[in-house]
Scaffold this motif. Sequence first.
Motif, mmCIF file in Angstrom:
data_model
loop_
_atom_site.group_PDB
_atom_site.id
_atom_site.type_symbol
_atom_site.label_atom_id
_atom_site.label_comp_id
_atom_site.label_asym_id
_atom_site.label_seq_id
_atom_site.Cartn_x
_atom_site.Cartn_y
_atom_site.Cartn_z
ATOM 1 N N ARG A 3 -13.690 -5.998 -27.467
ATOM 2 C CA ARG A 3 -13.264 -4.397 -27.103
ATOM 3 C C ARG A 3 -12.643 -4.386 -25.530
ATOM 4 O O ARG A 3 -13.432 -4.303 -24.479
ATOM 5 C CB ARG A 3 -14.210 -3.289 -27.293
ATOM 6 C CG ARG A 3 -14.823 -3.136 -28.745
ATOM 7 C CD ARG A 3 -13.483 -2.493 -29.639
ATOM 8 N NE ARG A 3 -13.885 -2.232 -30.788
ATOM 9 C CZ ARG A 3 -13.989 -3.074 -31.935
ATOM 10 N NH1 ARG A 3 -13.464 -4.493 -31.720
ATOM 11 N NH2 ARG A 3 -14.289 -2.811 -33.225
ATOM 12 N N ILE A 5 -11.719 -3.899 -22.387
ATOM 13 C CA ILE A 5 -12.054 -2.622 -21.227
ATOM 14 C C ILE A 5 -10.993 -2.360 -20.118
ATOM 15 O O ILE A 5 -11.314 -1.628 -19.526
ATOM 16 C CB ILE A 5 -13.624 -2.667 -20.828
ATOM 17 C CG1 ILE A 5 -13.676 -4.012 -19.914
ATOM 18 C CG2 ILE A 5 -14.397 -2.577 -21.900
ATOM 19 C CD1 ILE A 5 -14.878 -4.311 -18.988
ATOM 20 N N GLU A 40 -14.834 5.775 -25.565
ATOM 21 C CA GLU A 40 -15.693 4.772 -26.110
ATOM 22 C C GLU A 40 -15.520 3.901 -24.760
ATOM 23 O O GLU A 40 -16.605 3.099 -24.423
ATOM 24 C CB GLU A 40 -15.069 4.298 -27.087
ATOM 25 C CG GLU A 40 -15.514 4.933 -28.457
ATOM 26 C CD GLU A 40 -14.706 4.298 -29.806
ATOM 27 O OE1 GLU A 40 -15.443 4.180 -30.799
ATOM 28 O OE2 GLU A 40 -13.605 3.911 -29.667
ATOM 29 N N ARG A 41 -14.360 3.368 -24.325
ATOM 30 C CA ARG A 41 -14.148 2.619 -23.199
ATOM 31 C C ARG A 41 -15.077 3.088 -21.944
ATOM 32 O O ARG A 41 -15.473 2.173 -21.427
ATOM 33 C CB ARG A 41 -12.747 2.586 -22.954
ATOM 34 C CG ARG A 41 -12.353 1.648 -21.751
ATOM 35 C CD ARG A 41 -10.918 1.558 -21.208
ATOM 36 N NE ARG A 41 -10.074 1.190 -22.278
ATOM 37 C CZ ARG A 41 -9.196 2.119 -23.093
ATOM 38 N NH1 ARG A 41 -9.182 3.417 -22.586
ATOM 39 N NH2 ARG A 41 -8.679 1.891 -23.875
ATOM 40 N N MET A 44 -18.335 2.067 -22.720
ATOM 41 C CA MET A 44 -18.805 0.684 -22.706
ATOM 42 C C MET A 44 -18.734 -0.036 -21.229
ATOM 43 O O MET A 44 -19.465 -0.817 -20.950
ATOM 44 C CB MET A 44 -17.783 -0.132 -23.622
ATOM 45 C CG MET A 44 -17.748 -1.625 -23.721
ATOM 46 S SD MET A 44 -16.734 -2.429 -24.795
ATOM 47 C CE MET A 44 -17.404 -1.885 -26.324
ATOM 48 N N ASP A 47 -22.007 1.106 -19.550
ATOM 49 C CA ASP A 47 -23.060 0.283 -19.865
ATOM 50 C C ASP A 47 -22.979 -1.309 -19.521
ATOM 51 O O ASP A 47 -24.279 -1.716 -19.251
ATOM 52 C CB ASP A 47 -23.144 0.227 -21.473
ATOM 53 C CG ASP A 47 -23.494 1.416 -22.062
ATOM 54 O OD1 ASP A 47 -23.945 2.411 -21.259
ATOM 55 O OD2 ASP A 47 -23.271 1.795 -23.150
ATOM 56 N N HIS A 48 -21.919 -1.861 -19.468
ATOM 57 C CA HIS A 48 -21.721 -3.381 -19.382
ATOM 58 C C HIS A 48 -22.113 -3.521 -17.702
ATOM 59 O O HIS A 48 -22.755 -4.595 -17.186
ATOM 60 C CB HIS A 48 -20.296 -3.884 -19.605
ATOM 61 C CG HIS A 48 -20.377 -4.111 -21.067
ATOM 62 N ND1 HIS A 48 -21.399 -4.681 -21.838
ATOM 63 C CD2 HIS A 48 -19.056 -4.332 -21.722
ATOM 64 C CE1 HIS A 48 -20.724 -5.044 -23.208
ATOM 65 N NE2 HIS A 48 -19.540 -4.757 -23.127
#
Length: 205
Positions: A3, A5, A40-41, A44, A47-48
């Motif tokens: 996905r 980013i 969502e991005r 993500m 979180d990353h």
Amino acid sequence: MIRPIFLLLFLFSFSTRAQEIAITFDDAPTPDGPLLRGEERTTMIIDHLKKHHVKEAAFFVVTGSIHQRNIQRLKKYVDAGHLSGNHSNTHRRIDLLGTGNYIRDVERADSMLNLYSSYMKWFRFPFLDEGRTISARDSIRMALRDIGLKNGYVTVDNYDWYINHLVKVAKEGNKKINEDNLRKVYIDHISFRIGNGIAPKDVAL
């Protein structure tokens, strides 16, 4: 599944003790993309960054894209401890707006970002374009000093926006995307740009 980013740019700084990479993201908060919705991005990315112990990434914000939904996304970056920079209000080129309108565009973004504790008074030129004439360049540099903004320049531009563009075109053409191969292309490209784009030792933000 991969996905993207939309990590756009890197800044490098060096010391006598360690080599550091400062990670920055442009055009925040970015709109929905070919594989991810904007929300969502955001989740993500946060979180990353947390997973890999990146505590203060810098997000250069286009304030004209901030509406009620995106305000919440920007607040999530702030609440996670990340930094904000000025990427203008409308993300337009200097030669299209004219010097005076361009400066006012930057000032408007500055006034909006001043509401956030994460704002670091850094300015990144849209398209990394600092003007096509010496007079325009010098006028804008002087205006940035008056506003109190420092140039949030980059030492490596990895052009991953183009990879995102190709994914978008493929999706619009209903083409099947091999996400494993896309992941490898993306990582190989970023690694190559870092390895071949390191700037002189005294470069820092």
